[in-house]
Design a protein around this motif. Structure first.
Motif, mmCIF file in Angstrom:
data_model
loop_
_atom_site.group_PDB
_atom_site.id
_atom_site.type_symbol
_atom_site.label_atom_id
_atom_site.label_comp_id
_atom_site.label_asym_id
_atom_site.label_seq_id
_atom_site.Cartn_x
_atom_site.Cartn_y
_atom_site.Cartn_z
ATOM 1 N N LYS A 317 3.192 3.574 -0.181
ATOM 2 C CA LYS A 317 1.958 3.168 0.507
ATOM 3 C C LYS A 317 1.607 1.755 0.086
ATOM 4 C CE LYS A 317 0.111 7.782 0.975
ATOM 5 N NZ LYS A 317 -0.216 8.754 -0.037
ATOM 6 N N SER A 318 0.625 1.157 0.756
ATOM 7 C CA SER A 318 0.382 -0.256 0.476
ATOM 8 C C SER A 318 -0.114 -0.458 -0.957
ATOM 9 C CB SER A 318 -0.619 -0.822 1.484
ATOM 10 O OG SER A 318 -1.908 -0.369 1.230
ATOM 11 N N ILE A 319 0.334 -1.558 -1.551
ATOM 12 C CA ILE A 319 -0.010 -1.854 -2.942
ATOM 13 C C ILE A 319 -1.277 -2.704 -2.965
ATOM 14 C CG2 ILE A 319 0.767 -3.012 -5.041
ATOM 15 C CD1 ILE A 319 3.639 -2.443 -4.153
ATOM 16 N N GLN A 320 -2.239 -2.331 -3.793
ATOM 17 C CA GLN A 320 -3.519 -3.024 -3.818
ATOM 18 C C GLN A 320 -3.638 -4.023 -4.960
ATOM 19 O OE1 GLN A 320 -5.641 -2.530 -1.402
ATOM 20 N NE2 GLN A 320 -4.593 -0.818 -0.486
ATOM 21 N N CYS A 321 -2.895 -3.818 -6.034
ATOM 22 C CA CYS A 321 -3.104 -4.686 -7.184
ATOM 23 C C CYS A 321 -1.900 -4.617 -8.111
ATOM 24 C CB CYS A 321 -4.356 -4.242 -7.955
ATOM 25 S SG CYS A 321 -4.333 -2.500 -8.403
ATOM 26 N N LEU A 322 -1.804 -5.568 -9.015
ATOM 27 C CA LEU A 322 -0.748 -5.477 -10.014
ATOM 28 C C LEU A 322 -1.125 -6.263 -11.252
ATOM 29 C CD1 LEU A 322 2.491 -7.549 -9.564
ATOM 30 C CD2 LEU A 322 0.369 -8.358 -8.685
ATOM 31 N N THR A 323 -0.406 -5.991 -12.330
ATOM 32 C CA THR A 323 -0.598 -6.752 -13.554
ATOM 33 C C THR A 323 0.738 -6.803 -14.274
ATOM 34 O OG1 THR A 323 -1.992 -7.006 -15.501
ATOM 35 C CG2 THR A 323 -1.278 -4.775 -14.990
ATOM 36 N N VAL A 324 0.853 -7.696 -15.233
ATOM 37 C CA VAL A 324 2.109 -7.869 -15.950
ATOM 38 C C VAL A 324 1.817 -7.685 -17.436
ATOM 39 C CG1 VAL A 324 3.720 -9.652 -16.699
ATOM 40 C CG2 VAL A 324 3.289 -9.300 -14.286
ATOM 41 N N CYS A 522 -6.821 -13.208 -4.015
ATOM 42 C CA CYS A 522 -6.437 -13.001 -5.412
ATOM 43 C C CYS A 522 -6.024 -14.312 -6.057
ATOM 44 C CB CYS A 522 -5.307 -11.975 -5.524
ATOM 45 S SG CYS A 522 -3.942 -12.279 -4.414
ATOM 46 N N ILE A 523 -6.183 -14.356 -7.381
ATOM 47 C CA ILE A 523 -5.910 -15.593 -8.111
ATOM 48 C C ILE A 523 -5.335 -15.233 -9.479
ATOM 49 C CG2 ILE A 523 -8.199 -15.803 -9.194
ATOM 50 C CD1 ILE A 523 -8.010 -18.767 -8.081
ATOM 51 N N ALA A 524 -4.423 -16.069 -9.995
ATOM 52 C CA ALA A 524 -3.827 -15.792 -11.311
ATOM 53 C C ALA A 524 -3.367 -17.092 -11.953
ATOM 54 C CB ALA A 524 -2.639 -14.838 -11.165
ATOM 55 N N TRP A 525 -3.641 -17.233 -13.260
ATOM 56 C CA TRP A 525 -3.266 -18.445 -14.008
ATOM 57 C C TRP A 525 -1.870 -18.315 -14.593
ATOM 58 C CZ3 TRP A 525 -5.806 -23.090 -14.741
ATOM 59 C CH2 TRP A 525 -7.130 -23.157 -14.256
ATOM 60 N N HIS A 563 -0.907 -9.225 4.384
ATOM 61 C CA HIS A 563 -1.459 -10.200 3.458
ATOM 62 C C HIS A 563 -1.136 -9.842 2.003
ATOM 63 C CE1 HIS A 563 -5.300 -7.742 3.580
ATOM 64 N NE2 HIS A 563 -5.180 -7.946 2.292
ATOM 65 N N VAL A 564 -1.197 -10.874 1.189
ATOM 66 C CA VAL A 564 -0.854 -10.746 -0.220
ATOM 67 C C VAL A 564 -2.011 -10.046 -0.926
ATOM 68 C CG1 VAL A 564 -0.254 -12.071 -2.274
ATOM 69 C CG2 VAL A 564 0.419 -12.909 -0.015
ATOM 70 N N SER A 565 -1.723 -9.041 -1.745
ATOM 71 C CA SER A 565 -2.835 -8.299 -2.357
ATOM 72 C C SER A 565 -2.910 -8.474 -3.867
ATOM 73 C CB SER A 565 -2.708 -6.812 -2.027
ATOM 74 O OG SER A 565 -1.505 -6.305 -2.549
ATOM 75 N N GLY A 566 -1.855 -9.015 -4.474
ATOM 76 C CA GLY A 566 -1.902 -9.168 -5.935
ATOM 77 C C GLY A 566 -0.916 -10.218 -6.397
ATOM 78 N N LEU A 567 -1.250 -10.859 -7.521
ATOM 79 C CA LEU A 567 -0.411 -11.909 -8.098
ATOM 80 C C LEU A 567 -0.385 -11.739 -9.599
ATOM 81 C CD1 LEU A 567 -2.194 -15.007 -6.541
ATOM 82 C CD2 LEU A 567 0.075 -14.255 -5.887
#
Length: 591
Positions: A317-324, A522-525, A563-567
């Motif tokens: 199913k569509s992915i809403q978020c992610l983290t590393v 979404c935004i990520a440094w 559209h992009v949902s997470g970075l």
């Protein structure tokens, strides 16, 4: 793009799922949403995704030549596209009928295509691949046609199976209806000719499989002498040497049949859960694949029918978020959705996961539409029940900070948590909070509102205090993030702008970044603290340089049509993106 982590097949209960094989034997094909996923059968981590359909795709199959793939969608569009180039250039597009395409088949010379499904006035068509001109008529059914196949040796024959409980037999070209076969008592889900053309088999919701002569259509036998399975049969696939048949059933088993001897060679018990129903199968070279209702792809082991060689899991199913998360020098990517997935044991969120982060204690902190915030221990990789904290209202965003703090934004409420316990809440905000970030040094939480302002709160012990300081974004705030060294706060908004504030200069506006054509989400440094990435509804990802808004790296169509949902960044030169197309992509960035 360096790597693509593909989504699983999209499946629904009671509906066959077609897996397409590759005439060269290297790949297999299936569909998810508007995407066709091509995976290497020996190493399924190698994947390619075709995303040019405007509607949900149902079936995709290679031409016998191996140079083209034909894929059909729910609107009745058939696209024929190149497999040899990375760009997958469109060769032809047809609309054989108005309605869902359910199956398609090529003739062995790759020149003719038969397409069947749920048309309004007709249920099938057969035509020349390069001109679309008709080479026969698919008649003889009065309901949806579920399945079609063409004998891969001359003289050509064509067979169909339908919801009218019948199969039909055609001779050609031009293909003409010869007779109806009414041996089944329920929907006919799948018809397939053996590779040598001597036989064809039909499989039905009545649990039976009949075998017929490939040239004359005369009945040869019913497999197992009666019922082949205790449940409906959704798919069948012949062995390359035409001697055996693989069947996949709703009774949660797959079976291999010796067709000549009419006997069972092996029965694969796939489990006891409803999600273990088998909806699709493919026999290619030595690989036996089935698809479960869970979306998992199983590689069956002939020598051990009770345990598959391997099971491919992931998102469907569509992915809403992610983290590393870095663990022992290795980076792990965690992505959140509302499907069950593989990295963890135990019970996870019961609804869509809206936000996730990793805290100092190596816990993955997630919030979900099931109104909980969960702490998952990453070293144990276990969804443990005692660490789910219930919120009064639905949480939509969270941030973690040093000292065991988590700030959770719920609808109309901000909650401070310490060491997995709620310790403070602010209601009556006077605005709707949308995004939150905690300064890496701790002590301050920045909350972005739908009213276009960012408010700063100080974390004092077990309470949150409004600092009466607000920063103006250029529109409703959609996401915000502190640089890892705490020097900058980047804020993105629905008006397509990123504003960066300098923390050391009392949060003075440092630079403004324009470039997106739609709402930024979404935004990520980057770990280098000089670059950050933003992703938007325009399907674009930009990588910006904080000191110079003009210098930017653009990733157009990062996830085409979605559209992009997470970075998240794996390191200074590697960016990971996720999207509602259920895939995760890894990009190599160079400045």
């Amino acid at each position: 793009v360096e790597k693509v982590f593909a989504s699983l097949p999209q499946v629904e209960r009671g509906v066959s799922k077609i897996i397409g094989g590759d005439p060269k034997g290297n790949n297999f094909l299936y569909t998810n949403g508007k995407c066709v996923v091509i995976r290497n059968i020996d190493n399924p981590a190698i994947a390619d995704i075709y995303t040019e359909h405007a509607h949900q795709v149902v079936v995709a199959k290679y031409a016998p030549s191996g140079f083209y793939i034909a894929s059909g969608d729910v609107s009745g569009k058939l696209r024929i596209w190149d497999t040899t180039q990375r760009e997958h250039l469109l060769k032809y597009e047809y609309q054989p009928f108005a309605g869902k395409i359910k199956d398609l088949a090529w003739t062995e010379d790759s020149k003719r295509i038969a397409v069947v499904g749920e048309g309004r006035e007709k249920f099938g068509a057969v035509f020349l691949w390069d001109s679309g001109s008709s080479v026969g008529e698919i008649t003889g059914h009065n309901k949806v046609i579920n399945s079609v196949d063409i004998k891969q040796t001359r003289p050509y024959r064509l067979a169909t199976g339908s919801d009218d409980n019948c199969a039909a037999f055609f001779e050609g070209p031009p293909f003409k209806f010869k007779f109806t076969i009414s041996d089944h008592t329920r929907f006919v889900n799948c018809v397939r000719f053996s590779p040598d053309g001597n036989r064809f088999a039909t499989a039905s919701a009545d649990g039976q499989i009949f075998v017929y002569d490939g040239k004359t259509g005369e009945k040869v036998c019913v497999l197992g002498g009666g019922k082949a399975h205790d449940g409906g049969i959704y798919a069948i696939s012949w062995s390359p040497d035409s001697s055996q048949l693989l069947s996949a059933s709703g009774d949660k088993t797959a079976k291999i049949w010796d067709v000549g001897a009419n006997s069972i060679v092996s029965t694969f018990n796939m489990g006891s859960n409803v999600l273990d129903q088998q909806l699709g199968c493919l026999w290619q070279k030595d690989h036996l694949l089935t698809i479960s209702l869970s979306g998992y792809i199983n590689y069956l082991d002939k020598n051990n029918p009770n345990k598959p060689l391997r099971v491919i899991k992931g998102h469907s199913k569509s992915i809403q978020c992610l983290t590393v998360h870095k663990n022992g020098g290795k980076s792990y990517i965690y992505s959140g959705s509302n499907d069950e997935n593989d990295g963890f044991s135990g019970k996870g969120h019961t609804n869509q996961v809206s936000r996730m982060a990793v805290d100092e204690m190596d816990q993955l902190v997630t919030c979900s539409m099931d109104d909980t915030v969960r702490y998952t221990n990453l070293s144990k990789r276990d969804y443990s029940g005692q660490d789910a904290v219930k919120m009064d209202v639905q949480p939509k965003c969270l941030a973690v900070g040093p000292g065991g703090y988590t700030v959770v934004l719920c609808i109309g409420q901000i909650v401070l948590m310490k060491d997995k316990k709620k310790c403070f809440a602010i209601d009556d905000l006077g605005y709707e909070p949308e995004a939150v970030a905690i300064h890496p040094g701790g002590g301050t939480a920045a909350v972005g509102g739908a009213d276009g302002n960012v408010r700063l709160y100080s974390i004092q012990g077990t309470s949150l205090k409004n600092d009466d300081k607000s920063l103006e974004a250029k529109g409703p705030v959609t996401d915000l993030a502190y640089s890892h060294d705490g020097a900058f706060l980047a804020v993105c908004d629905a008006n397509k702008v990123v504003t960066v504030f300098s923390v050391t200069d009392g949060y003075a506006e440092h630079n403004v970044f324009y470039g997106h054509h739609a709402k930024i989400v979404c935004i990520a440094w980057s770990p280098d603290n000089e670059h950050f990435a933003s992703g938007g509804m325009d399907m674009m990802v930009y990588v910006w340089t904080v000191s110079d808004p003009e210098t930017r790296v653009k990733i157009p169509d990062a996830h085409r049509l979605h559209h992009v949902s997470g970075l998240a960044w794996l390191d200074e030169h590697t960016l990971v993106t996720t999207s509602h197309d259920a895939s995760v992509k890894e990009w190599s960035i160079s400045y």
